[in-house]
Write a protein that holds these residues in place. Structure first.
Motif, PDB file in Angstrom:
ATOM      1  N   PRO A 143     -29.562 158.640  60.729  1.00 37.57           N
ATOM      2  CA  PRO A 143     -29.449 157.704  61.854  1.00 37.57           C
ATOM      3  C   PRO A 143     -28.590 156.489  61.566  1.00 37.57           C
ATOM      4  N   SER A 144     -28.375 156.159  60.301  1.00 44.19           N
ATOM      5  CA  SER A 144     -27.595 154.961  59.967  1.00 44.19           C
ATOM      6  C   SER A 144     -26.617 155.262  58.840  1.00 44.19           C
ATOM      7  N   CYS A 145     -25.601 154.416  58.733  1.00 42.89           N
ATOM      8  CA  CYS A 145     -24.576 154.550  57.680  1.00 42.89           C
ATOM      9  C   CYS A 145     -24.811 153.463  56.638  1.00 42.89           C
ATOM     10  N   GLU A 146     -25.010 153.865  55.393  1.00 42.38           N
ATOM     11  CA  GLU A 146     -25.322 152.900  54.336  1.00 42.38           C
ATOM     12  C   GLU A 146     -24.153 152.634  53.409  1.00 42.38           C
ATOM     13  N   ARG A 147     -23.246 153.606  53.240  1.00 40.71           N
ATOM     14  CA  ARG A 147     -22.143 153.444  52.308  1.00 40.71           C
ATOM     15  C   ARG A 147     -20.836 153.871  52.957  1.00 40.71           C
ATOM     16  N   GLY A 148     -19.736 153.429  52.365  1.00 35.29           N
ATOM     17  CA  GLY A 148     -18.433 153.812  52.890  1.00 35.29           C
ATOM     18  C   GLY A 148     -17.327 153.481  51.910  1.00 35.29           C
ATOM     19  N   ILE A 149     -16.100 153.811  52.298  1.00 37.50           N
ATOM     20  CA  ILE A 149     -14.941 153.618  51.437  1.00 37.50           C
ATOM     21  C   ILE A 149     -13.854 152.859  52.182  1.00 37.50           C
ATOM     22  N   VAL A 150     -12.936 152.286  51.428  1.00 39.72           N
ATOM     23  CA  VAL A 150     -11.736 151.668  51.976  1.00 39.72           C
ATOM     24  C   VAL A 150     -10.564 152.588  51.679  1.00 39.72           C
ATOM     25  N   ILE A 151      -9.805 152.964  52.694  1.00 41.50           N
ATOM     26  CA  ILE A 151      -8.605 153.763  52.471  1.00 41.50           C
ATOM     27  C   ILE A 151      -7.395 152.899  52.837  1.00 41.50           C
ATOM     28  N   VAL A 206     -15.747 154.380  57.048  1.00 39.44           N
ATOM     29  CA  VAL A 206     -14.384 154.303  56.540  1.00 39.44           C
ATOM     30  C   VAL A 206     -13.729 153.028  57.065  1.00 39.44           C
ATOM     31  N   VAL A 207     -13.174 152.230  56.139  1.00 41.88           N
ATOM     32  CA  VAL A 207     -12.407 151.046  56.494  1.00 41.88           C
ATOM     33  C   VAL A 207     -10.941 151.348  56.220  1.00 41.88           C
ATOM     34  N   GLU A 208     -10.063 151.110  57.185  1.00 40.66           N
ATOM     35  CA  GLU A 208      -8.629 151.346  57.023  1.00 40.66           C
ATOM     36  C   GLU A 208      -7.883 150.020  56.964  1.00 40.66           C
ATOM     37  N   CYS A 209      -6.945 149.923  56.054  1.00 37.74           N
ATOM     38  CA  CYS A 209      -6.105 148.723  55.992  1.00 37.74           C
ATOM     39  C   CYS A 209      -4.736 149.095  55.434  1.00 37.74           C
ATOM     40  N   TYR A 210      -3.782 148.176  55.593  1.00 39.67           N
ATOM     41  CA  TYR A 210      -2.416 148.393  55.134  1.00 39.67           C
ATOM     42  C   TYR A 210      -2.129 147.495  53.935  1.00 39.67           C
ATOM     43  N   SER A 211      -1.384 148.023  52.992  1.00 39.55           N
ATOM     44  CA  SER A 211      -0.913 147.216  51.877  1.00 39.55           C
ATOM     45  C   SER A 211       0.198 146.290  52.355  1.00 39.55           C
ATOM     46  N   PRO A 212       0.504 145.202  51.613  1.00 39.86           N
ATOM     47  CA  PRO A 212       1.569 144.290  52.037  1.00 39.86           C
ATOM     48  C   PRO A 212       2.908 144.982  52.270  1.00 39.86           C
ATOM     49  N   LYS A 213       3.266 145.944  51.402  1.00 40.40           N
ATOM     50  CA  LYS A 213       4.564 146.607  51.549  1.00 40.40           C
ATOM     51  C   LYS A 213       4.614 147.431  52.834  1.00 40.40           C
TER      52      LYS A 213
END
Length: 499
Positions: free
Chosen positions: A93-101, A125-132
């Motif tokens: 029912p809930s999300c306890e853990r995750g990753i950053v891609i 899942v967390v999504e983000c962009y690198s500076p480049k």
């Protein structure tokens, strides 16, 4: 011996002509890129090398944009977590853990990992962009709202900002994974800021991306098989270093027998894929390649490349090893063989990538079942009577020199037991290299060259007749569409193992 750097050339070689055309196209692209980049400087401040001891880069905040007269909807916002939660079920029912891609773009790479994390492991899942990558995307659009959206998904710019950023995520982050070559350094930095280094990630090390430092660090740990390589910040020095590696100039008639040429590799210390990687067979080609690299700009950045790397050309079969490492324990997931040849005026064209069967398949016996096979990571190898005889007569020394004229041109053509011996030695070597780079977490794609002594098939497949030399280690996934290929061939792939 005096060496001239500017060479008269009545008829440039095919590779030289290809290099000049490539340089012209690269210059056009960079002019367009830099023109677009200048218009976006109000949105993104200059970002220094992510391998610096400090990372004080920051993005322009909303207050500065507001003072410039922008409306609130068009202001660049601070990075905010862009996360996805799995669909809740009665069992989960809930999300306890995750990753950053970081820099996820390919459906066969980290976007595949995202789907698997959400659907199979009930992980966020967390999504983000690198500076480049952020810089690159900023130059691809002129819409201010889209620029604002890109910046809001960029990674945090400091430890304190990262702490605030992470505190708004409704699950525990247990890992950071990066898809791109350019984002690897900042992904390690984010791992450090999230206090995951050592426990669930790698500490920072420039040698994992700087190919010159990579060979130096591995050599310093007494691991054999590294290539001779030099860093040159000017064209004459590159020519001198190449001559020291045995590269010769053309004779007076401008003709040099191909078989007599001893080539070298000229490439950037930190590159992307095979961009600006040259195989040079004459000093003239070395000068042209070095001139092409030094003073150019890195992909997705306006940072000028100040030097180039002159590297010994390694002979043999090119083999790539996909691995996953967890807390220092490395598992080999797949072994690939490349078939690269010159074509279309380019030095390296990949004709095929073959998945190598590294298991030993003993021939069937009539009276009893074949003996069990030792595991691939075992220190022992199956041996035939001829091998035992060679051991009794004395220890065989390792040799990388080879007369391979009578050997198969592909690992797939070797007998099963011989292929097992070769693959096992390659896998053992790759694991040693990863240990030298203190790579304790994550996926890696390591490329090596394999040679076999002419006595290999005659001596009963002795591992002493197999040589392994390192090309480079890439601390990321295999950039081919490997997930569906490996899944279809062996029933699993590296991303699933990593998850």
């Amino acid at each position: 011996m005096a060496i001239a750097v500017s060479y008269p050339s009545k008829s440039p070689s095919k590779q030289s002509r290809w290099a000049m055309e490539h340089k012209l196209e690269h210059t056009r692209t960079q002019r367009t890129y830099q023109s677009s980049y200048r218009t976006s400087r109000t949105y993104l401040s200059t970002i220094s090398s992510p391998d610096d001891a400090t990372y004080s880069d920051s993005y322009s905040n909303s207050s500065s944009a507001s003072s410039a007269g922008s409306s609130q909807s068009d202001e660049p916002s601070s990075p905010t977590p862009y996360y996805t939660l799995p669909t809740p079920t009665s069992l989960n029912p809930s999300c306890e853990r995750g990753i950053v891609i970081v820099d996820a773009f390919s459906p066969s790479h980290l976007l595949y990992m995202k789907r698997r994390a959400l659907k199979t492991y009930n992980a966020g899942v967390v999504e983000c962009y690198s500076p480049k990558v952020t810089r690159y995307l900023m130059t691809r659009t002129s819409d201010s709202r889209e620029k604002n959206s890109i910046l809001s998904r960029s990674m945090p710019a400091s430890r304190s900002e990262c702490s605030t950023w992470a505190s708004s995520i409704p699950f525990e982050i247990v890992g950071v994974v990066c898809e791109s070559d350019g984002g690897g350094s900042v992904a390690e930095l984010m791992t450090e800021w999230l206090d995951l280094d050592g426990e669930r990630g790698n500490s920072r090390m420039s040698a994992r991306r700087d190919k010159y430092l990579m060979h130096k660090v591995i050599k310093d740990t007494k691991v054999k098989g590294t290539a001779k390589c030099y860093v040159c910040d000017n064209v004459p020095d590159a020519v001198v270093k190449a001559e020291g590696l045995g590269v010769m100039d053309q004779d007076d008639e401008g003709v040099l027998v191909y078989e007599e040429r001893k080539p070298c590799i000229v490439k950037p210390r930190r590159g992307v894929a095979s961009d600006r990687v040259f195989k040079c067979t004459t000093l003239q080609e070395v000068a042209e390649a070095a001139e092409h690299i030094i003073g150019s700009t890195a992909f997705g950045d306006d940072r000028v490349i100040e030097d180039c790397m002159v590297m010994e050309y390694l002979k043999g079969l090119e083999v790539a090893v996909d691995t996953v490492t967890r807390n220092g324990e490395t598992k080999v997931v797949a072994v690939w063989e490349y078939d690269k040849r010159p074509a279309n005026d380019a030095p390296f064209v990949n004709f095929a990538t073959r998945l190598v069967d590294g298991a030993f398949h003993p021939p069937p016996t009539i009276d009893d079942d074949p003996p069990p096979l030792p595991p691939l990571n075992s220190t022992s190898i199956p041996s035939s009577p001829s091998v035992e005889g060679s051991k009794a007569s004395g220890n065989r020394t390792s040799s990388t020199s080879t007369d391979s004229s009578n050997l198969p041109k592909s690992l797939s053509l070797l007998p099963s037991q011989a292929r097992y011996v070769v693959v096992k030695k390659v896998c053992d070597y790759v694991q040693t290299v990863l240990q030298s780079l203190e790579y304790n977490w994550g996926m890696a794609h390591t490329e090596v060259k394999v040679t076999m002594n002419r006595n290999f098939l005659k001596s009963g497949y002795s591992s002493g007749d197999v040589g392994v030399r390192l090309i480079e280690v890439n601390p990321r996934q295999n950039n081919a569409e490997f997930a569906p290929l490996a899944q279809g061939c062996v029933g699993y792939n590296k991303i699933d193992v990593c998850a």
